[in-house]
Design a protein around this motif. Structure first.
Motif, PDB file in Angstrom:
ATOM      1  N   LYS A 173       0.853  -1.268  -0.011  1.00  0.00           N
ATOM      2  CA  LYS A 173      -0.125   0.007   0.095  1.00  0.00           C
ATOM      3  C   LYS A 173       0.865   1.168   0.034  1.00  0.00           C
ATOM      4  O   LYS A 173       0.449   2.272  -0.398  1.00  0.00           O
ATOM      5  CB  LYS A 173      -1.242   0.102   1.217  1.00  0.00           C
ATOM      6  N   ILE A 174       1.952   1.174   0.805  1.00  0.00           N
ATOM      7  CA  ILE A 174       2.813   2.347   0.687  1.00  0.00           C
ATOM      8  C   ILE A 174       3.917   2.733  -0.440  1.00  0.00           C
ATOM      9  O   ILE A 174       3.927   3.641  -0.737  1.00  0.00           O
ATOM     10  CB  ILE A 174       3.680   2.211   2.070  1.00  0.00           C
ATOM     11  N   PHE A 175       4.228   1.340  -0.713  1.00  0.00           N
ATOM     12  CA  PHE A 175       5.387   1.466  -2.033  1.00  0.00           C
ATOM     13  C   PHE A 175       4.942   1.109  -3.210  1.00  0.00           C
ATOM     14  O   PHE A 175       3.953   0.409  -3.406  1.00  0.00           O
ATOM     15  CB  PHE A 175       6.550   0.648  -1.508  1.00  0.00           C
ATOM     16  N   SER A 176       5.645   1.758  -4.339  1.00  0.00           N
ATOM     17  CA  SER A 176       5.160   1.319  -5.543  1.00  0.00           C
ATOM     18  C   SER A 176       5.621  -0.117  -5.796  1.00  0.00           C
ATOM     19  O   SER A 176       6.407  -0.726  -5.195  1.00  0.00           O
ATOM     20  CB  SER A 176       5.973   2.162  -6.547  1.00  0.00           C
ATOM     21  N   PRO A 177       5.334  -0.702  -7.142  1.00  0.00           N
ATOM     22  CA  PRO A 177       5.385  -2.199  -7.209  1.00  0.00           C
ATOM     23  C   PRO A 177       6.849  -2.385  -7.427  1.00  0.00           C
ATOM     24  O   PRO A 177       7.444  -3.600  -7.374  1.00  0.00           O
ATOM     25  CB  PRO A 177       4.522  -2.296  -8.601  1.00  0.00           C
ATOM     26  N   TYR A 178       7.729  -1.429  -7.764  1.00  0.00           N
ATOM     27  CA  TYR A 178       9.001  -1.595  -8.293  1.00  0.00           C
ATOM     28  C   TYR A 178       9.874  -1.346  -6.910  1.00  0.00           C
ATOM     29  O   TYR A 178      11.069  -1.594  -7.028  1.00  0.00           O
ATOM     30  CB  TYR A 178       9.147  -0.455  -9.251  1.00  0.00           C
ATOM     31  N   SER A 179       9.372  -0.905  -5.825  1.00  0.00           N
ATOM     32  CA  SER A 179      10.053  -0.644  -4.770  1.00  0.00           C
ATOM     33  C   SER A 179      11.075  -1.929  -4.179  1.00  0.00           C
ATOM     34  O   SER A 179      12.035  -1.856  -3.629  1.00  0.00           O
ATOM     35  CB  SER A 179       9.334   0.045  -3.627  1.00  0.00           C
TER      36      SER A 179
ATOM     37  N   ILE B 150      -0.584 -10.544  -6.903  1.00  0.00           N
ATOM     38  CA  ILE B 150      -1.306  -9.492  -6.470  1.00  0.00           C
ATOM     39  C   ILE B 150      -2.491  -9.100  -6.946  1.00  0.00           C
ATOM     40  O   ILE B 150      -2.260  -8.755  -8.275  1.00  0.00           O
ATOM     41  CB  ILE B 150      -0.293  -8.282  -6.224  1.00  0.00           C
ATOM     42  N   SER B 151      -3.509  -8.765  -6.444  1.00  0.00           N
ATOM     43  CA  SER B 151      -4.687  -8.197  -7.169  1.00  0.00           C
ATOM     44  C   SER B 151      -4.695  -6.455  -6.944  1.00  0.00           C
ATOM     45  O   SER B 151      -4.881  -6.254  -5.691  1.00  0.00           O
ATOM     46  CB  SER B 151      -5.948  -8.896  -6.715  1.00  0.00           C
ATOM     47  N   TRP B 152      -4.658  -6.050  -7.940  1.00  0.00           N
ATOM     48  CA  TRP B 152      -4.783  -4.331  -7.824  1.00  0.00           C
ATOM     49  C   TRP B 152      -5.985  -3.765  -8.168  1.00  0.00           C
ATOM     50  O   TRP B 152      -6.583  -4.306  -8.853  1.00  0.00           O
ATOM     51  CB  TRP B 152      -3.481  -3.937  -8.556  1.00  0.00           C
ATOM     52  N   ILE B 153      -6.131  -2.663  -7.315  1.00  0.00           N
ATOM     53  CA  ILE B 153      -7.487  -1.780  -7.377  1.00  0.00           C
ATOM     54  C   ILE B 153      -6.910  -0.448  -7.623  1.00  0.00           C
ATOM     55  O   ILE B 153      -6.277  -0.038  -6.655  1.00  0.00           O
ATOM     56  CB  ILE B 153      -8.338  -2.202  -6.227  1.00  0.00           C
ATOM     57  N   VAL B 154      -7.439   0.136  -8.644  1.00  0.00           N
ATOM     58  CA  VAL B 154      -7.349   1.469  -8.650  1.00  0.00           C
ATOM     59  C   VAL B 154      -8.641   2.495  -8.534  1.00  0.00           C
ATOM     60  O   VAL B 154      -9.456   1.909  -9.457  1.00  0.00           O
ATOM     61  CB  VAL B 154      -6.690   1.765 -10.213  1.00  0.00           C
ATOM     62  N   TYR B 155      -8.582   3.220  -7.692  1.00  0.00           N
ATOM     63  CA  TYR B 155      -9.563   3.879  -7.280  1.00  0.00           C
ATOM     64  C   TYR B 155      -9.974   5.018  -7.898  1.00  0.00           C
ATOM     65  O   TYR B 155      -9.024   5.384  -8.871  1.00  0.00           O
ATOM     66  CB  TYR B 155      -9.634   4.180  -5.555  1.00  0.00           C
ATOM     67  N   ALA B 156     -11.100   5.810  -8.122  1.00  0.00           N
ATOM     68  CA  ALA B 156     -11.333   7.046  -8.897  1.00  0.00           C
ATOM     69  C   ALA B 156     -10.438   8.153  -8.541  1.00  0.00           C
ATOM     70  O   ALA B 156      -9.987   8.943  -9.496  1.00  0.00           O
ATOM     71  CB  ALA B 156     -12.693   7.552  -8.621  1.00  0.00           C
ATOM     72  N   ASN B 157     -10.080   8.089  -7.273  1.00  0.00           N
ATOM     73  CA  ASN B 157      -9.055   9.296  -6.585  1.00  0.00           C
ATOM     74  C   ASN B 157      -7.538   8.775  -7.164  1.00  0.00           C
ATOM     75  O   ASN B 157      -6.743   9.629  -6.495  1.00  0.00           O
ATOM     76  CB  ASN B 157      -9.261   9.606  -5.279  1.00  0.00           C
ATOM     77  N   GLU B 158      -7.469   7.983  -7.821  1.00  0.00           N
ATOM     78  CA  GLU B 158      -6.160   7.340  -8.363  1.00  0.00           C
ATOM     79  C   GLU B 158      -5.172   6.650  -7.356  1.00  0.00           C
ATOM     80  O   GLU B 158      -3.979   6.586  -7.308  1.00  0.00           O
ATOM     81  CB  GLU B 158      -5.476   8.456  -8.936  1.00  0.00           C
ATOM     82  N   SER B 159      -5.953   6.347  -6.131  1.00  0.00           N
ATOM     83  CA  SER B 159      -5.052   5.923  -5.144  1.00  0.00           C
ATOM     84  C   SER B 159      -5.098   4.231  -5.396  1.00  0.00           C
ATOM     85  O   SER B 159      -6.086   3.752  -6.039  1.00  0.00           O
ATOM     86  CB  SER B 159      -5.889   5.886  -3.729  1.00  0.00           C
ATOM     87  N   LEU B 160      -4.144   3.692  -4.894  1.00  0.00           N
ATOM     88  CA  LEU B 160      -3.826   2.234  -5.261  1.00  0.00           C
ATOM     89  C   LEU B 160      -3.943   1.290  -3.908  1.00  0.00           C
ATOM     90  O   LEU B 160      -3.650   1.711  -2.872  1.00  0.00           O
ATOM     91  CB  LEU B 160      -2.478   2.099  -5.845  1.00  0.00           C
ATOM     92  N   ASP B 161      -4.718   0.218  -4.283  1.00  0.00           N
ATOM     93  CA  ASP B 161      -4.819  -0.824  -3.091  1.00  0.00           C
ATOM     94  C   ASP B 161      -4.444  -2.183  -3.906  1.00  0.00           C
ATOM     95  O   ASP B 161      -4.770  -2.621  -4.988  1.00  0.00           O
ATOM     96  CB  ASP B 161      -6.220  -0.523  -2.718  1.00  0.00           C
ATOM     97  N   GLY B 162      -3.764  -3.285  -3.089  1.00  0.00           N
ATOM     98  CA  GLY B 162      -3.437  -4.342  -3.652  1.00  0.00           C
ATOM     99  C   GLY B 162      -3.611  -5.552  -2.361  1.00  0.00           C
ATOM    100  O   GLY B 162      -3.533  -5.070  -1.305  1.00  0.00           O
ATOM    101  N   ILE B 163      -3.937  -6.671  -2.770  1.00  0.00           N
ATOM    102  CA  ILE B 163      -4.136  -7.649  -1.963  1.00  0.00           C
ATOM    103  C   ILE B 163      -3.475  -8.894  -2.632  1.00  0.00           C
ATOM    104  O   ILE B 163      -3.613  -9.241  -3.748  1.00  0.00           O
ATOM    105  CB  ILE B 163      -5.495  -8.105  -1.368  1.00  0.00           C
ATOM    106  N   LYS B 164      -2.680  -9.815  -1.547  1.00  0.00           N
ATOM    107  CA  LYS B 164      -2.234 -10.949  -2.229  1.00  0.00           C
ATOM    108  C   LYS B 164      -3.099 -12.172  -2.401  1.00  0.00           C
ATOM    109  O   LYS B 164      -3.771 -12.563  -1.382  1.00  0.00           O
ATOM    110  CB  LYS B 164      -1.097 -11.597  -1.338  1.00  0.00           C
TER     111      LYS B 164
ATOM    112  N   SER C 129     -11.325 -16.703  -4.784  1.00  0.00           N
ATOM    113  CA  SER C 129     -12.352 -16.390  -3.945  1.00  0.00           C
ATOM    114  C   SER C 129     -12.154 -15.060  -3.435  1.00  0.00           C
ATOM    115  O   SER C 129     -13.110 -14.262  -3.061  1.00  0.00           O
ATOM    116  CB  SER C 129     -12.648 -17.215  -2.805  1.00  0.00           C
ATOM    117  N   ILE C 130     -11.004 -14.406  -3.229  1.00  0.00           N
ATOM    118  CA  ILE C 130     -10.495 -13.336  -2.579  1.00  0.00           C
ATOM    119  C   ILE C 130     -10.180 -12.057  -3.634  1.00  0.00           C
ATOM    120  O   ILE C 130      -9.861 -10.927  -3.491  1.00  0.00           O
ATOM    121  CB  ILE C 130      -9.529 -13.212  -1.632  1.00  0.00           C
ATOM    122  N   VAL C 131     -10.256 -12.651  -4.990  1.00  0.00           N
ATOM    123  CA  VAL C 131      -9.976 -11.590  -6.098  1.00  0.00           C
ATOM    124  C   VAL C 131     -11.106 -10.645  -6.170  1.00  0.00           C
ATOM    125  O   VAL C 131     -12.152 -11.171  -6.452  1.00  0.00           O
ATOM    126  CB  VAL C 131      -9.648 -12.339  -7.424  1.00  0.00           C
ATOM    127  N   ARG C 132     -10.627  -9.392  -6.192  1.00  0.00           N
ATOM    128  CA  ARG C 132     -11.771  -8.250  -6.557  1.00  0.00           C
ATOM    129  C   ARG C 132     -11.803  -7.854  -8.023  1.00  0.00           C
ATOM    130  O   ARG C 132     -10.904  -7.474  -8.302  1.00  0.00           O
ATOM    131  CB  ARG C 132     -11.430  -7.037  -5.822  1.00  0.00           C
TER     132      ARG C 132
END
Length: 470
Positions: A19-25, A93-107, A125-128
């Motif tokens: 949530k804090i760092f980019s995918p490349y960090s 990782i399942s990534w979610i990009v919200y309307a405010n351009e915030s990023l969320d991911g879940i393993k 079953s936990i993929v969004r």
């Protein structure tokens, strides 16, 4: 998001880390740590100093990064193989990009190349998914080919794009997404879904099916009809119409026709060795006796007319002795042909797997086709001679002259058997037997109806005309 400089990667939980760092960090952090680890190894082995770092080649650093890290990052060891490639596990990782351009991911899954099973684990079953999807989208351009179908590459498309086509006849695909189908053994065939081989159905002309039942019923009716005519002729044996043209020959002809109708029943049912042999021998000999009797009848008509002339030497050929000799000689010749056929290459039962698709045909192999056609050819020769003599004698002035009826009966007989040969050669499976039975019944009934029905009509409907003196 930008780093503040106060973050501690080592103490962050995995979800918070993403949530804090980019995918490349994480990759950057691993690369920096690997270089530092390699430089530390070089220092231990070569004693390099800070000033020597500028002159070090990249391949030297890569060489010292092969060894396993002693350091663990987020609970896993980092490895490099001998080519310098990292062999650490992967997180899905399942990534979610919200309307405010915030990023969320879940393993949602992982892959560990060092595990024994080396399985890619995904918890779908936990993929969004985005609400616009009505069903789980596929990351492939083709559907999975079900069992019974094989993959067929699309021209000009990627290798993962293909069409699903059914397996050809005689082949199956027991699993999904098969590249090719598997051919069934010779005695087996595919099921309706083409996903497994099953034993072929054995087929033959049986009494239980409509065709076999109909032919058997017709054979039995004609057998009864010929028996009725024989009984009628025996009862009226002293009438002129029965005596005409040798009544003994009429009895022999009726008995042989009864055998012809009965022999057609041998052709129906599962072929056995004894029935295969009896089929052709009984059929050939019975027909030869019938045609020989007709030939003797025809000759009797000609001799009877010629012998009335004064001084004719043909009088010695009148009577039963000569006519019976003709029947015996012609029939014995056919018996010799049949015995030679059975002695060299007799018919035998076999399973034919080629003629009908997906079926095994139980049939009688003729053994020697030459022997079979010689039997037919000999009968055809007798029929042709009888037809020729009867045609020449058709207008002879005699009471109850049978020559006209014999001419027409032989015409029917020859027409049936001439048309039989191409029909026999073009038929397959149980229809070969049906064609032969039809030829037997058609030709035999032609002889019976053409020769005896006119006499039966006179005996039953106009008995006064059958009492005229000869």
């Amino acid at each position: 998001m930008r780093c503040t400089g106060n973050e501690r990667v080592e103490n962050s939980s995995v979800p918070e880390f993403y949530k804090i760092f980019s995918p490349y960090s994480y990759s950057v952090y691993t690369a920096v740590f690997a270089v530092a680890h390699a430089l530390h190894n070089m220092y231990l082995h070569k004693g390099i100093t800070r000033e020597d770092v500028k002159g070090i080649n990249a391949w030297e650093v890569s060489h010292f990064s092969y060894h396993k890290f002693d350091r663990r990052l987020h609970g896993e060891n980092v490895h490099f193989d001998e080519n310098g490639d990292i062999s650490a596990g992967f997180d899905i990782i399942s990534w979610i990009v919200y309307a405010n351009e915030s990023l969320d991911g879940i393993k949602v899954g992982s892959y560990d190349p060092q595990a024994i099973s080396r399985e890619l684990i995904i918890n779908d079953s936990i993929v969004r998914w985005n609400p616009v999807f009505t069903k789980i989208p596929m990351s492939r351009c083709s559907e999975i080919c079900a069992p019974g179908f094989r993959k067929s590459a699309r021209q000009g498309a990627l290798s993962c794009c293909y069409d699903c086509i059914p397996c050809p006849d005689g082949e199956i695909a027991s699993e999904a997404d098969m590249d090719s189908c598997t051919k069934c053994p010779e005695d087996q065939w595919h099921n309706a879904k083409r996903n497994m081989c099953v034993h072929k159905v054995v087929t033959y002309l049986s009494y239980g099916e409509p065709l076999g039942m109909s032919l058997a019923f017709i054979s039995f009716l004609l057998f009864l009809l010929s028996g009725f005519i024989l009984a009628l002729f025996i009862k009226k044996k002293d009438t002129p119409i029965v005596k005409a043209n040798n009544r003994d020959l009429s009895f022999i002809l009726l008995l042989s026709l009864k055998m012809c109708f009965l022999c057609s029943l041998i052709f129906i049912g599962h072929p056995l060795r004894v029935t295969c042999i009896l089929r052709q021998t009984v059929f050939g000999i019975s027909f030869s006796v019938s045609v020989s009797s007709i030939l003797a009848k025809t000759v009797t008509v000609v001799i009877a007319f010629k012998a009335v002339k004064p001084g004719s030497h043909l009088r010695k050929f009148l009577g039963n002795k000569f006519s019976n000799s003709v029947v015996l000689f012609c029939s014995l010749l056919q018996i010799v042909i049949c015995v030679s056929w059975l002695g060299t290459s007799p018919p035998f039962p076999r399973y034919n797997m080629e003629d009908e698709v997906g079926k095994i045909v139980a049939e009688c192999n003729e053994g020697s086709l030459l022997g079979f056609y010689i039997v037919l050819g000999y009968m055809g020769f007798l029929a042709f001679v009888s037809f020729l003599i009867a045609f020449l004698a058709r207008n002879l002035p005699d009471v109850f002259n049978e020559a006209k009826y014999i001419t027409f009966s032989m015409l029917v007989f020859c027409s049936v058997w001439i048309s039989f040969i191409p029909a026999y050669l073009s038929s397959k499976g149980k229809y070969v037997v049906a064609v032969e039975i039809f030829a037997i019944l058609a030709s035999s009934s032609g002889l019976l109806l053409c020769i005896f029905i006119p006499k039966c009509y006179v005996i039953l409907r106009k008995p006064e005309t059958s009492t005229k003196s000869l």
